[in-house]
Design a protein around this motif. Structure first.
Motif, PDB file in Angstrom:
ATOM      1  N   GLY A 162      46.127   1.230  35.934  1.00  0.00           N
ATOM      2  CA  GLY A 162      45.355   2.438  35.679  1.00  0.00           C
ATOM      3  C   GLY A 162      45.302   3.272  36.940  1.00  0.00           C
ATOM      4  O   GLY A 162      45.756   2.833  38.002  1.00  0.00           O
TER       5      GLY A 162
ATOM      6  N   SER B 283      39.741   3.833  37.902  1.00  0.00           N
ATOM      7  CA  SER B 283      39.702   3.745  36.440  1.00  0.00           C
ATOM      8  C   SER B 283      38.899   2.559  35.924  1.00  0.00           C
ATOM      9  O   SER B 283      38.598   2.482  34.738  1.00  0.00           O
TER      10      SER B 283
ATOM     11  N   GLN C 123      42.456   3.282  30.390  1.00  0.00           N
ATOM     12  CA  GLN C 123      42.486   4.732  30.205  1.00  0.00           C
ATOM     13  C   GLN C 123      41.262   5.416  30.832  1.00  0.00           C
ATOM     14  O   GLN C 123      40.200   4.800  30.982  1.00  0.00           O
ATOM     15  N   PRO C 124      41.421   6.688  31.209  1.00  0.00           N
ATOM     16  CA  PRO C 124      40.248   7.446  31.686  1.00  0.00           C
ATOM     17  C   PRO C 124      39.143   7.443  30.637  1.00  0.00           C
ATOM     18  O   PRO C 124      39.413   7.403  29.436  1.00  0.00           O
ATOM     19  N   TRP C 125      37.910   7.487  31.100  1.00  0.00           N
ATOM     20  CA  TRP C 125      36.776   7.430  30.179  1.00  0.00           C
ATOM     21  C   TRP C 125      36.658   8.715  29.361  1.00  0.00           C
ATOM     22  O   TRP C 125      36.811   9.824  29.901  1.00  0.00           O
TER      23      TRP C 125
ATOM     24  N   SER D 107      36.854   9.571  35.571  1.00  0.00           N
ATOM     25  CA  SER D 107      37.072   8.460  36.492  1.00  0.00           C
ATOM     26  C   SER D 107      35.727   7.792  36.758  1.00  0.00           C
ATOM     27  O   SER D 107      34.801   8.427  37.269  1.00  0.00           O
TER      28      SER D 107
END
Length: 920
Positions: free
Chosen positions: A377, A381, A498-500, A541
């Motif tokens: 990530g 991340s 994955q990004p939030w 992030s």
């Protein structure tokens, strides 16, 4: 947990004399000089010298003692009395003039029963008015000692059993005859077992059980035998000594006065590493070598046998330590943070890169437990958070082991027993049952090309292990740089964190606010989101989100933070800059940082410059504002930094230094830009420049850079002063090349209302012939809308051309698909171009002017990338993005529109052919 143990302060400065005064005054200074930090302080009694201070009012003596305690606490980084734990000593009580009552209590007491009558106990407690005065000064009205004979509290993953062993210490002759009320102690231990099962226990007492009656000593030690006691810390004897009792250590500290029959000393302990170091006064504070050697030898002999691992107690210790760690150092020191890791654990979305499907947080173990896997990530991340959650909460059989990758390179003397055991497994030691090792931080341990062979060797070794599978925590850009044949064949899948998304962000904020009792943060965060669209992207992030929350917590104390939140745009650079300013203020307020702000900044600039290009550097500084942002290799108060708490801090401080050099101009710019920069650093530099709103200032820095470029290409002209011209003349050919590239790159990222960048590009177009300079020139021309230069270059981007290879190579290195110098790398091995591909696809979907302008080069470059890899990367998702990209925008001239339509058509036709679909 790291702790500082002191005993027998006997604080009476009016009676100290020279040597006692020197050692007292020297202690806080020495703690700072040696960078000795502590999570908790234990002080085991005797805060005054009762005989010498019998005419001093108790309130006055208590205040002086507590003031000195705060000096020590501040020196080790503690500003909250909740992290200071005291117990009473015999000097902290009144001595009874009549021994008759005391004798009666002794006669009525039975160690087998272990109880005092209620009346007798009340009588005895009243003698501790001085100790209660100390508690009042230190804790206020909420003293944990109020009305207690013995008590306990939780700290740092342990339970502190606090004993009043001085309850019957009325005179010196009582030593060896003490009774303490062991029934109350037993009841407290039963409560601890019920409320905190399996939690390690540290006993704090003034006296060793050796000073109890024979029957009381036997009773106390027999009771303790049934509980997970790890340490018994005490004082009173004014000598330093230790003994092993029932599998735990009893350590007695000396005092804080100098004398013929005393040893002035203190203990620093790390319960996670089981490192215990004593320092004593020998005319100056220094490590107590003989004592420390004895303790070390005892632990060496009592290290768990290999067959006890995995599944042994050292795993439980590692888990207990990790479970109670605050996620980041600034959270620990924030206004009211008591939230620990489990409460803030969010379940991110994770995607299999090979299978192109989502993987559930709960199901990943079932699917991949016995496989080698990369957990990857972007920076911040949450990869480490995910791996720690597996170790702590998905680990019922203790067959999941967590290890930082840096331990594979450290010397064995620096490692704990747990770390040594896990490392031995990865180095080939046989295991009876299958284990899963979570090896985190590969990108920080193997940071550059020099270490590639070491990493490749490690991977070849790991894939051959029997009954051992490994999940690698690995930042995505670094993984794709380092991916070799050995790595590729040894890995079953790559799981990308994955990004939030915004619901997850909001859940984290709500949980944090509730756990810390700061519900106002929820409303403040909503206001911030409504006011500033840029925040929504930043907080995807998790790491950036923690920085933002830290600022929200502290905004009432800083008008600068409030002004920052009130601004229309919140840039990446400003987020880190505001955090750093707030961080320094907090460290100064705590008293652990004494350096001026610019000195702190300069030291972090220097450290970042070294750590960005090297694996480690020596750090002489001990100021907390510097050291607490760093990670160190050694477990003993080290001087060797191996990184920052978060890698992005390294890039920030490098970018911050470059930004200040650009403001300064001249030689400062030359010094900083004569080496090639990577994407994460230039992101901060560009972000910093974007914070300048004054047109005059922007023109000034543009002129700084343009003049340096002109002086390089027109060496006979006297554009700059003599010293600067001489500096330019002294640069190597490579340094001049890098400098020109960076100047053009940065100059064309600034608004060019005065036409400074455009004029410089027209000059560069006439004099530059190097392929990489032509590349930089083309990108600059796209941004400054010099259509002729940009289109001329774009037309050369065809498969097999020099422009094709140069552009692909530079793009791969710059955006982090490979770890290499952007100007030396050659993209001729079909390395993964995941990062470069995503950047262009994101720009195809963006509505920002800059992204739209870049399509002039991005569309033909995408064709070159796919062609160079025989179109094996084509997929339906990317095709849909390419179909929808807009090339008929007002941002283009008619000639540019015509070119882009032709390039898009060409790309789609070839793409759809290899997808096996018909053109739409």
């Amino acid at each position: 947990m790291k702790f500082l143990h002191l005993s027998d302060l006997h604080y009476s400065p009016e009676h100290d004399g020279r040597t006692s005064r020197n050692l007292r005054e020297g202690l806080p200074k020495y703690l700072r000089e040696q960078s000795i930090r502590a999570d908790e302080i234990f002080i085991t009694g005797d805060y005054r010298h009762a005989l010498l201070q019998k005419n001093v009012p108790e309130e006055e003596a208590a205040e002086k003692s507590v003031n000195y305690i705060w000096e020590i606490a501040s020196a080790v980084g503690i500003s909250d009395s909740g992290h200071i734990h005291i117990i009473p000593g015999n000097h902290d009580r009144r001595r009874n003039k009549s021994l008759k009552k005391v004798d009666e209590i002794k006669k009525e007491y039975s160690s087998a029963q272990g109880t005092f009558s209620k009346k007798d106990l009340n009588y005895l407690k009243k003698n501790f008015s001085f100790f209660q005065a100390v508690c009042e000064k230190l804790y206020g009205p909420d003293s944990f000692w109020r009305d207690a004979l013995h008590t306990y509290r939780c700290a740092g993953g342990a339970v502190l059993l606090c004993l009043n062993t001085a309850i019957m210490h009325n005179c010196d002759s009582d030593r060896g005859k003490l009774i303490i009320g062991n029934d109350e102690m037993d009841l407290k231990l039963r409560e601890i077992k019920r409320e905190h099962p399996n939690t390690p226990i540290i006993v704090l007492a003034h006296h060793s059980p050796d000073f109890f009656t024979k029957e009381e000593k036997e009773a106390v030690e027999n009771i303790l035998r049934g509980y997970p006691v790890k340490l018994y810390l005490c004082g009173d004897s004014h000598k330093v000594w230790w003994r092993a009792v029932n599998g735990y250590l009893e350590i007695t500290m000396g005092c804080m006065k100098d004398g013929e029959k005393t040893e002035a000393a203190f203990l620093v302990g790390d319960t996670n590493r089981e490192l215990y170091t004593v320092y004593h006064w020998a005319g100056a504070w220094e490590p107590y070598a003989k004592f420390n050697q004895e303790i070390s030898e005892w632990f060496r002999k009592n290290t768990l046998e290999q067959e006890d691992f995995p599944g042994g107690k050292c795993i439980e210790r590692e888990q207990q330590s990790m479970q109670n760690e605050v996620l980041l150092p600034w959270m620990k020191n924030s206004i009211s943070c008591r939230a620990v890791f489990p409460k803030l654990l969010m379940e991110p979305r994770m995607v299999s890169e090979k299978l192109r499907r989502q993987v559930s947080f709960s199901g990943i173990l079932d699917e991949y437990r016995n496989e080698n896997l990369v957990i990857t990530g972007g920076a911040g991340s949450g990869k480490t958070t995910f791996l720690k959650a597996m170790f702590l909460y998905r680990n019922g059989d203790n067959r999941i082991l967590y290890l930082k990758a840096s331990c594979m390179k450290a010397s064995l003397s620096e490692l704990s027993d747990y770390e040594k055991n896990v490392r031995e497994i990865l180095e080939g030691r046989k295991v009876k049952e299958p284990v899963l090792v979570l090896l985190d931080g590969i990108d920080e341990a193997f940071v550059d090309d020099i270490l590639s062979s070491e990493l490749d060797k490690l991977m070849k070794q790991i894939v051959c292990l029997e009954r051992v599978s490994v999940w690698f925590g690995w930042r995505s850009e670094h993984y794709h740089k380092q991916e070799t044949e050995a790595i590729r064949h040894g890995i079953v899948d790559i799981i990308s964190v994955q990004p939030w998304e915004m619901p997850l962000v909001e859940k984290y904020v709500k949980t944090y606010a509730q756990e810390t009792g700061q519900k106002k943060i929820i409303d403040d965060f909503k206001v911030l989101l409504d006011r500033n669209k840029a925040i929504k992207e930043l907080v995807r992030s998790p790491f950036h989100l923690t920085l933002l929350i830290y600022l929200l917590e502290n905004k009432e104390h800083s008008p600068e933070i409030q002004r920052y939140f009130d601004s229309k745009d919140v840039t990446l650079f400003e987020l880190y800059q505001q955090f750093f300013e707030c961080w320094m203020s907090e460290e100064h307020e705590r008293g652990t940082s004494t350096l001026e702000r610019e000195a702190i900044r300069q030291k972090l600039w220097d450290i970042a410059g070294k750590l960005y290009y090297e694996c480690s550097c020596t750090v002489e500084e001990v100021d907390s504002a510097v050291t607490d942002l760093l990670l160190f290799s050694s477990l003993k108060y080290p001087k060797k930094a191996v990184g920052f708490w978060h890698r992005s801090f390294c890039a920030f401080f490098c970018g911050d230094k470059i930004f200040h050099s650009i403001l300064q101009g001249g030689e400062a710019i030359i010094k900083e830009l004569r080496i090639p920069l990577r994407n994460d650093v230039t992101d901060f530099v560009r972000s910093a420049i974007s914070t300048i709103t004054e047109e005059k200032k922007l023109m000034e820095i543009q002129k700084h850079m343009a003049d340096i470029y002109r002086q390089i290409v027109e060496p006979n002209e006297k554009i700059l002063n003599g010293a600067t011209r001489n500096m330019i003349a002294s640069l190597t050919r490579d340094e001049q090349f890098y400098l020109k590239n960076e100047l053009i790159y940065l100059l064309t990222r600034i608004s060019d209302k005065a036409g400074i960048a455009a004029r410089l590009l027209e000059l560069a177009d006439k004099v530059e012939t190097d392929s990489f300079m032509r590349l930089d020139l083309a990108y600059g021309a796209v941004l400054t809308e010099l259509s002729g230069i940009a289109l001329d270059y774009a037309r050369t981007l065809v498969p097999g051309s020099d422009s094709d290879l140069v552009n692909r190579s530079w793009t791969m290195a710059y955006f982090g698909d490979v770890l290499a110098n952007p100007y030396h790398y050659r993209d001729d091995k079909k390395d993964s171009w995941e990062k470069s591909r995503k950047v262009r696809l994101n720009r195809f979907q963006s509505k920002e002017r800059k992204a739209i302008r870049f399509r002039i080069l991005d569309i033909p470059l995408m064709y070159c990338f796919y062609a160079s890899r025989d179109w094996v990367d084509v997929n339906q998702e990317d095709l849909q993005i390419i179909r929808q990209v807009d090339v008929d925008c007002s941002e283009y001239t008619e000639e540019e529109k015509l070119f882009l339509k032709e390039q898009k058509k060409k790309l789609l036709e070839e793409y759809e052919k290899h997808m096996g679909t018909s053109c739409h």
